[in-house]
Design a protein around this motif. Structure first.
Motif, PDB file in Angstrom:
ATOM      1  N   GLN A  23       6.694   4.694   8.277  1.00 26.97           N
ATOM      2  CA  GLN A  23       6.801   3.826   7.134  1.00 26.97           C
ATOM      3  C   GLN A  23       5.434   3.781   6.303  1.00 26.97           C
ATOM      4  OE1 GLN A  23       8.063  -0.160   8.330  1.00 26.97           O
ATOM      5  NE2 GLN A  23       6.160  -0.538   9.278  1.00 26.97           N
ATOM      6  N   LEU A  24       5.727   3.484   5.133  1.00 25.21           N
ATOM      7  CA  LEU A  24       4.532   3.184   4.110  1.00 25.21           C
ATOM      8  C   LEU A  24       4.976   2.031   3.283  1.00 25.21           C
ATOM      9  CD1 LEU A  24       1.872   4.073   2.554  1.00 25.21           C
ATOM     10  CD2 LEU A  24       3.707   5.366   1.079  1.00 25.21           C
ATOM     11  N   ASP A  25       3.971   1.256   3.080  1.00 27.32           N
ATOM     12  CA  ASP A  25       4.269   0.124   2.023  1.00 27.32           C
ATOM     13  C   ASP A  25       3.021  -0.227   1.474  1.00 27.32           C
ATOM     14  OD1 ASP A  25       5.120  -2.132   0.806  1.00 27.32           O
ATOM     15  OD2 ASP A  25       5.585  -3.411   2.364  1.00 27.32           O
ATOM     16  N   ASP A  26       2.973   0.225   0.077  1.00 29.74           N
ATOM     17  CA  ASP A  26       1.850   0.222  -0.490  1.00 29.74           C
ATOM     18  C   ASP A  26       1.973  -0.095  -2.132  1.00 29.74           C
ATOM     19  OD1 ASP A  26      -0.921   1.176  -0.660  1.00 29.74           O
ATOM     20  OD2 ASP A  26      -0.438   3.226  -1.504  1.00 29.74           O
ATOM     21  N   THR A  27       0.694  -0.158  -2.863  1.00 24.78           N
ATOM     22  CA  THR A  27       0.694  -0.430  -4.238  1.00 24.78           C
ATOM     23  C   THR A  27      -0.572   0.532  -4.880  1.00 24.78           C
ATOM     24  OG1 THR A  27      -0.970  -2.404  -4.062  1.00 24.78           O
ATOM     25  CG2 THR A  27       1.114  -2.753  -3.995  1.00 24.78           C
ATOM     26  N   GLN A  28      -0.077   0.795  -5.890  1.00 25.21           N
ATOM     27  CA  GLN A  28      -0.974   2.001  -6.532  1.00 25.21           C
ATOM     28  C   GLN A  28      -1.017   1.471  -7.929  1.00 25.21           C
ATOM     29  OE1 GLN A  28      -2.521   4.524  -5.366  1.00 25.21           O
ATOM     30  NE2 GLN A  28      -1.934   4.277  -3.308  1.00 25.21           N
ATOM     31  N   PHE A  29      -2.211   1.882  -8.636  1.00 25.78           N
ATOM     32  CA  PHE A  29      -2.599   1.491 -10.086  1.00 25.78           C
ATOM     33  C   PHE A  29      -2.797   3.199 -10.577  1.00 25.78           C
ATOM     34  CE2 PHE A  29      -5.401   1.482 -13.665  1.00 25.78           C
ATOM     35  CZ  PHE A  29      -4.592   0.365 -14.488  1.00 25.78           C
ATOM     36  N   SER A  30      -2.147   3.250 -11.761  1.00 26.58           N
ATOM     37  CA  SER A  30      -2.481   4.633 -12.529  1.00 26.58           C
ATOM     38  C   SER A  30      -2.949   4.351 -13.921  1.00 26.58           C
ATOM     39  CB  SER A  30      -1.302   5.302 -12.504  1.00 26.58           C
ATOM     40  OG  SER A  30      -0.771   5.635 -11.262  1.00 26.58           O
ATOM     41  N   GLY A  31      -3.873   5.235 -14.476  1.00 28.56           N
ATOM     42  CA  GLY A  31      -4.155   4.911 -15.966  1.00 28.56           C
ATOM     43  C   GLY A  31      -4.641   6.118 -16.522  1.00 28.56           C
ATOM     44  N   ARG A  32      -4.546   6.025 -17.961  1.00 29.66           N
ATOM     45  CA  ARG A  32      -4.858   7.244 -18.709  1.00 29.66           C
ATOM     46  C   ARG A  32      -5.568   6.831 -19.910  1.00 29.66           C
ATOM     47  NH1 ARG A  32       0.014  10.811 -21.175  1.00 29.66           N
ATOM     48  NH2 ARG A  32       0.738   8.826 -21.724  1.00 29.66           N
TER      49      ARG A  32
END
Length: 704
Positions: free
Chosen positions: A459-468
């Motif tokens: 399993q994986l339980d994650d948060t991510q931020f992406s930008g441009r």
């Protein structure tokens, strides 16, 4: 488990709907008939895939290649993969002559298409870790956009190489239709139709019904391809300010063609003086099969509160059933015989995607803003049963079929679940010739892969931020230099020492370039330089049975593309790409090496001439050249695939010149000189793929 109620409950989220798509600098005039929904043809001067708004070519701070039906029809493309083969920085020969999946390598990243394809703005929920993958036939499409570089800021998880944005044919209020018949080499044949028009006299609703039945023999012996698909849709105004489109895509493929590779020795190089024929089939006719049934059902709902505030919601339900049985080769057993194994799969995938947006066109002083706020949700559940076994060897130079398995192993049952929720914000600012695009996104991702026989869960339980952030200056002359920075993340299918899925890999790109579109012209020219760095890649160290997130890969290069109407009759498309992909940190055998399957040099030219007068009036001829060079056959860089150059030809005729309006014919020949070549080899010397041999297709169409 899959929850159908999500689709019905999602209707209540329409207040957070998707934005309108007029260009910032343009205002679309209101239609004289308020209930007539006018769906204008999209010009190649604008794209939506990079920004989720219709943004002009010169104002987009990212490389986007737009492919139209005229392009792929004249070039004889039978798949999205083939439609992209004249675009720069896109590898379309990853698996050679196979048409089972739409594989594309975008800027050197091979997961850039099958896991990163979108239809009408919503992710096509392929499961890259299984056999379940949706394929949309080009006959049902109005446009293909190849967005280069990271796009997680608007779409969530994805390859740093880019994404493939497909746009389906939409209902129109002007009645029209087309019927097409094709035939050709390899016993190919198809019947396709496309009908559209108003439903009622008031022009409040319009429909479209598109269908296709096609079949062909594969290049390899005993292999067939067969497809039946239909796409009904209806669109209209519920009120003067509210439009709704309901659409479906149903496809049945009883024969999925060939999808396997053969050793480097025997294909690229002789094996004891002998070379395997490019039609050789190493499987078993009585055991091999690939059957796929796919369904897509969805709607687009849009409401305009004012001229400047719009909400829209897109929702889609997807399902796929796949049945696979394949006998495949894996290396040499002796001088002439290949070792063979068996792989089987029965899969049932269900998914829901939902995208809600609010768009506001605002002004702060002299600065214009196009603000886009969105919340999207993706859910995928795939129940899989995988089986395996061993088959007797087969002589690659004198095959004898009819063998039975020598061993079969117990099946493995897995459940593969994905949940992703994303919140994103984008602002496109304009001040004179300056155009600034900035955006950010936060994702919550949960993945559970369960072995249903052992109840072991990865399993994986994650948060991510992406930008441009991207900046363009558009001169009045039609020249627009730009620069941008963007990031991405991509979940891993590999597990760590504790049995959990590795954290997602991270990607970041710096891109700079210049775009040119002379004033008053549809001609487009672009030059881009890019550098992509991907880290936290799955890496297995020597003497370890698990993976670590310590790998790094770097892709850098140059891409040039030109589309020019040189005269009223002559149109030219040309592209060149230099792509250098290196493993900066990886397993010892490939650290510092170049990735396999990626051509370092690609040069493509297509020229199309239409006769406008004289005895040949109504005629058309097109010629294309595709060249790929410097392709490694393995990640250790011990061997290379020979460079290859292919010619394509088309000859067409519009019988309108003789008074038969709407009737056209075309003959296309791909690989005109019947060049026998190996397209690529996958990360080792055991799986190399023969390129497609010469294919001739004749088509007759009647448009009314």
């Amino acid at each position: 488990m899959f929850q159908p109620s999500l689709l019905s409950r999602s209707v209540t989220l329409a207040i957070a709907g998707l934005a309108g798509s007029s260009a910032m600098a343009e205002q679309v005039a209101a239609d004289d008939q308020p209930h007539s929904l006018q769906l204008d043809a999209v010009s190649v001067t604008a794209s939506e895939g990079a920004t989720k708004t219709e943004t002009p070519f010169l104002e987009t701070p990212q490389t986007v290649s737009v492919i139209s039906p005229d392009d792929w029809e004249s070039q004889g493309a039978r798949s999205v993969q083939q439609a992209a083969r004249y675009s720069p920085g896109v590898g379309t020969n990853q698996v050679g002559a196979s048409n089972r999946y739409d594989y594309l390598i975008l800027r050197g990243f091979s997961d850039g298409s099958i896991n990163n394809t979108y239809l009408d703005g919503l992710r096509v929920m392929n499961d890259g870790g299984s056999y379940s993958s949706f394929v949309i036939d080009p006959w049902f499409l109005d446009r293909v956009e190849l967005v280069k570089g990271p796009a997680s800021v608007l779409y969530g998880q994805g390859s740093p190489g880019g994404l493939v944005a497909l746009s389906s044919k939409q209902p129109e209020f002007e009645r029209s239709g087309e019927v097409r018949l094709t035939t050709g080499s390899h016993q190919q044949g198809s019947l396709a139709f496309d009908l559209t028009g108003p439903v009622d006299d008031d022009h409040a609703f319009a429909y479209r019904l598109t269908g296709l039945a096609s079949g062909a023999d594969g290049q390899q012996d005993f292999v067939k391809e067969e497809r039946y698909a239909i796409a009904p849709s209806i669109t209209g105004y519920l009120t003067d300010d509210t439009s709704l489109t309901v659409l479906a895509y149903l496809q049945h493929e009883p024969e999925g063609g060939y999808h396997s590779g053969l050793p480097y020795e025997g294909t690229v190089e002789p094996r004891n003086g002998q070379t395997i024929d490019n039609t050789f089939f190493e499987g078993e006719p009585g055991y091999d099969r690939f059957e796929r049934d796919t369904t897509l059902l969805g709607y687009d709902l849009e409401h305009s509160f004012t001229d400047n505030w719009t909400v829209r919601q897109k929702a889609r339900y997807l399902s796929a059933e796949v049945s696979l049985a394949q006998v495949y080769a894996y290396g040499w057993a002796n001088d002439t015989e290949l070792t063979r194994y068996y792989s089987g799969g029965d899969e049932q995938l269900q998914a829901v995607t939902l995208d809600n947006q609010v768009q506001a066109d605002l002004r702060t002083g002299p600065v214009e803003h196009r603000v886009l706020v969105g919340v999207d949700y993706q859910q995928r559940d795939n129940e899989v049963v995988w089986s395996s076994g061993v088959f007797p060897n087969i002589d690659a130079f004198d095959p004898d079929y009819g063998a039975e398995p020598s061993a079969m192993y117990p099946a493995v049952r897995n459940e593969r679940e994905l949940r992703q929720t994303g919140l994103y914000l984008q602002d496109q600012l304009a001040l004179g010739g300056w155009h600034l695009t900035v955006g950010g996104r936060h994702d919550w991702v949960a993945i559970n892969n369960t072995n249903k026989d052992t109840d072991v869960v990865a399993q994986l339980d994650d948060t991510q931020f992406s930008g441009r952030a991207g900046l363009v200056y558009a001169f009045e002359s039609g020249v627009a230099p730009y620069a941008s920075y963007s990031t991405s993340f991509s979940p891993s299918a590999y597990t760590d020492e504790g049995g959990d899925l590795l954290a997602p890999s991270q990607g970041r790109q710096i891109e700079a370039g210049v775009k040119v579109q002379p004033t008053g012209s549809q001609d487009q020219y672009s030059l881009s330089l890019f550098r992509i760095h991907q880290e936290d890649l799955a890496t297995k160290l020597p003497q370890e049975s698990f993976y670590r997130s310590i790998g790094e890969m770097r892709s850098q290069g140059v891409e040039l593309e030109a589309r020019s109407q040189l005269t009223d009759q002559l149109k030219v498309q040309a592209s060149y790409a230099y792509t250098d992909v290196t493993f900066e940190q990886s397993e010892p055998y490939r650290e510092g090496k170049t990735a396999s399957q990626v051509p370092r040099h690609q040069l493509n030219v297509w020229a199309d001439y239409r006769f406008g007068r004289g005895l040949l009036e109504g005629g058309e001829v097109g010629l294309g050249v595709r060249h790929a060079a410097d392709i490694y056959a393995d990640d250790a860089n011990t061997k290379k695939v020979p460079d290859y150059t292919l010619l394509d030809l088309t000859v067409g005729y519009d019988f309108g010149a003789l008074g038969a309006n709407g009737l056209t014919s075309r003959v296309t020949v791909n690989n005109l000189l019947d060049e026998s070549y190996v397209a690529s080899c996958y990360n080792s010397l055991d799986f190399c793929y023969f390129g497609a041999e010469r294919t001739i297709t004749a088509a007759v169409s009647y448009a009314f």
